[in-house]
Design a protein around this motif. Structure first.
Motif, PDB file in Angstrom:
ATOM      1  N   ASP A 112       0.820  -1.214   0.000  1.00 42.35           N
ATOM      2  CA  ASP A 112       0.000   0.000   0.000  1.00 42.35           C
ATOM      3  C   ASP A 112       0.855   1.266   0.000  1.00 42.35           C
ATOM      4  OD1 ASP A 112      -2.567  -1.198  -0.019  1.00 42.35           O
ATOM      5  OD2 ASP A 112      -2.331  -1.699   2.106  1.00 42.35           O
ATOM      6  N   SER A 113       2.142   1.120  -0.278  1.00 45.86           N
ATOM      7  CA  SER A 113       3.017   2.301  -0.272  1.00 45.86           C
ATOM      8  C   SER A 113       2.690   3.194  -1.464  1.00 45.86           C
ATOM      9  CB  SER A 113       4.490   1.874  -0.336  1.00 45.86           C
ATOM     10  OG  SER A 113       4.777   1.283  -1.592  1.00 45.86           O
ATOM     11  N   HIS A 114       2.979   4.482  -1.296  1.00 48.05           N
ATOM     12  CA  HIS A 114       2.703   5.450  -2.364  1.00 48.05           C
ATOM     13  C   HIS A 114       3.450   5.072  -3.634  1.00 48.05           C
ATOM     14  CE1 HIS A 114       2.044   9.325  -4.307  1.00 48.05           C
ATOM     15  NE2 HIS A 114       1.131   9.564  -3.385  1.00 48.05           N
ATOM     16  N   GLN A 164       8.418  -5.560  -6.275  1.00 46.98           N
ATOM     17  CA  GLN A 164       8.115  -6.727  -5.440  1.00 46.98           C
ATOM     18  C   GLN A 164       7.356  -6.185  -4.224  1.00 46.98           C
ATOM     19  OE1 GLN A 164       8.719 -10.469  -5.182  1.00 46.98           O
ATOM     20  NE2 GLN A 164       7.144  -9.722  -3.776  1.00 46.98           N
ATOM     21  N   PRO A 165       6.014  -6.138  -4.306  1.00 46.43           N
ATOM     22  CA  PRO A 165       5.254  -5.605  -3.174  1.00 46.43           C
ATOM     23  C   PRO A 165       5.170  -6.593  -2.020  1.00 46.43           C
ATOM     24  CG  PRO A 165       3.779  -6.200  -4.968  1.00 46.43           C
ATOM     25  CD  PRO A 165       5.159  -6.498  -5.453  1.00 46.43           C
ATOM     26  N   GLY A 216       3.516   1.088   8.561  1.00 48.85           N
ATOM     27  CA  GLY A 216       4.174   1.163   7.267  1.00 48.85           C
ATOM     28  C   GLY A 216       5.430   0.325   7.161  1.00 48.85           C
ATOM     29  N   SER A 217       5.835  -0.307   8.256  1.00 52.01           N
ATOM     30  CA  SER A 217       7.056  -1.126   8.184  1.00 52.01           C
ATOM     31  C   SER A 217       6.754  -2.459   7.488  1.00 52.01           C
ATOM     32  CB  SER A 217       7.627  -1.353   9.588  1.00 52.01           C
ATOM     33  OG  SER A 217       6.709  -2.053  10.389  1.00 52.01           O
ATOM     34  N   LEU A 218       7.795  -3.048   6.922  1.00 54.32           N
ATOM     35  CA  LEU A 218       7.692  -4.352   6.255  1.00 54.32           C
ATOM     36  C   LEU A 218       8.398  -5.368   7.138  1.00 54.32           C
ATOM     37  CD1 LEU A 218       8.980  -3.215   2.719  1.00 54.32           C
ATOM     38  CD2 LEU A 218       6.678  -2.994   3.654  1.00 54.32           C
ATOM     39  N   ALA A 244       0.376   6.714   6.624  1.00 56.85           N
ATOM     40  CA  ALA A 244      -0.949   6.845   7.246  1.00 56.85           C
ATOM     41  C   ALA A 244      -0.847   7.564   8.599  1.00 56.85           C
ATOM     42  CB  ALA A 244      -1.614   5.481   7.393  1.00 56.85           C
ATOM     43  N   GLY A 245       0.004   8.579   8.638  1.00 56.64           N
ATOM     44  CA  GLY A 245       0.150   9.369   9.858  1.00 56.64           C
ATOM     45  C   GLY A 245       0.941   8.692  10.957  1.00 56.64           C
ATOM     46  N   ARG A 246       1.526   7.522  10.655  1.00 57.73           N
ATOM     47  CA  ARG A 246       2.276   6.771  11.672  1.00 57.73           C
ATOM     48  C   ARG A 246       3.775   6.864  11.410  1.00 57.73           C
ATOM     49  NH1 ARG A 246      -0.604   4.961  15.611  1.00 57.73           N
ATOM     50  NH2 ARG A 246      -2.760   5.331  15.025  1.00 57.73           N
TER      51      ARG A 246
END
Ligand SMILES: *Cc1c(COP(=O)(O)O)cnc(C)c1O
Length: 357
Positions: free
Chosen positions: A86-88, A106-107, A114-116, A145-147
């Motif tokens: 879901d990254s920009h 490679q999503p 937001g971390s992977l 997302a504000g995090r």
């Protein structure tokens, strides 16, 4: 409140340049930036590089362009980058890296911040084998997302990238928000990365522009690619002046947006949630975004009521089920054209709506 006298929660991109920013644009000394002659662009680039602790920086039209230039500078045709699903950079940039760079994404699934998962990232890095694309780059996003992503996580991501010879790019569209939220310098966040994209047109309040910050070598490649993509601008100092004003005056004040976001969430939680019989709920806040859940059954009517009062909510919403009720999940964004009085007015309008039910 902005010049249109609406209270606009849709994004921190909706801000109007203040009078002092407009004056800085009017007064800016200009030259032809394609010749490297624009003193205001040069000053902005030097200021951004110093802020993020990189050798060089490049002024560009948008964050989509700075992200694309970074990806194309790190990766060649047939290479691969790893990014959040879901990254920009993967989801919201028209597939530009694939279309224009022939770079394969490679999503990977993302956590709420937001971390992977780094074990999963490691498992996706392809071995050197002619069956596979060459994995070259890992992209993170902060804030997401504000995090805020923790500094310890970023250090572990850097170590993993080093172990596999990957470059590390940060989509730091809202990096200053992450810095203010943690009480650390922007350079402390950018330091582990090989390139950073920073938006001047989000919470910092410039009407246009992003900067790519990186080494001299990466910026030289990005500058060539920017020209190729039609992004070489001439008397761009008229725009860079707004960005320079934003960097010099609008970083520390992000704390107000964070305080306003927390205040907004607090008012919903302490009072409106009960007054609305749980029709409105709120998630926890870290920076300038408030995620508000509104019962689907009253969402459209409440939105229309707020619009009549001059309050704009975002059009996109996702769905969220809680205690077997369906809620619309809305992202409300605080910025320099929303003051505390605007929040009070918005909450009052919401109370008015529920009292009339
Ligand atoms: C806004 C944004 C960008 C860049 O968007 P532009 O509209 O092209 O400037 C990139 N990443 C994130 C996370 C953003 O929010």
């Amino acid at each position: 409140m902005n010049r249109n006298s609406q209270i606009d929660f849709r994004s921190d991109t909706v801000t109007q340049p203040c009078d002092a920013m407009r004056r800085a644009m009017y007064d800016a000394p200009l030259g032809d930036d394609v010749y490297g002659d624009d003193p205001t662009v040069n000053r902005l680039e030097a200021t951004a590089a110093e802020l993020l602790g990189t050798q060089a920086a490049l002024f560009c039209s948008s964050g989509t362009q700075t992200n694309l230039l970074a990806l194309m500078s790190h990766c060649a045709r047939g290479d691969e980058y790893i990014a959040g699903i879901d990254s920009h950079v993967y989801k919201y940039e028209g597939g530009g890296a694939a279309v224009l760079g022939s770079i394969q994404p490679q999503p990977i699934a993302m956590s709420a911040d937001g971390s992977l998962d780094l074990a999963q990232v490691g498992a996706c890095i392809k071995p050197d084998d002619f069956h596979f694309a060459r994995t070259r780059l890992l992209c993170l996003e902060n804030t997401y997302a504000g995090r805020v992503i923790g500094q310890d996580y970023i250090a572990r991501a850097r170590a993993l990238a080093d172990q596999h010879g990957l470059a590390l790019h940060l989509d730091g569209a809202r990096l200053p928000n992450a810095a203010i939220a943690q009480g650390i310098a922007p350079a402390a966040i950018s330091q582990p990365f090989d390139s950073i994209s920073l938006c001047l047109s989000k919470g910092l309040g410039a009407p246009v522009g992003s900067v790519l910050c990186a080494s001299e070598a990466i910026i030289a490649r990005a500058r060539r690619l920017r020209k190729m993509l039609g992004g070489g601008m001439r008397q761009a100092g008229v725009l860079a002046a707004a960005g320079l004003y934003a960097l010099e005056h609008n970083i520390a004040r992000l704390q107000q947006d964070h305080d306003n976001a927390a205040y907004f969430a607090q008012l919903i939680q302490d009072d409106l949630q009960a007054a609305s019989a749980d029709a409105v709920r709120v998630q926890s806040v870290q920076t300038n975004m408030v995620f508000v859940m509104v019962d689907m059954r009253c969402f459209e009517a409440l939105r229309a009521h707020l619009a009549r009062g001059g309050v704009l909510l975002p059009a996109d919403r996702s769905c969220y089920t809680h205690d077997s009720r369906d809620y619309a999940l809305l992202r409300l964004v605080l910025h320099l054209d929303i003051e505390r009085a605007d929040i009070v007015k918005t909450i009052d309008l919401m109370h008015q709506y529920f009292q009339a039910q």
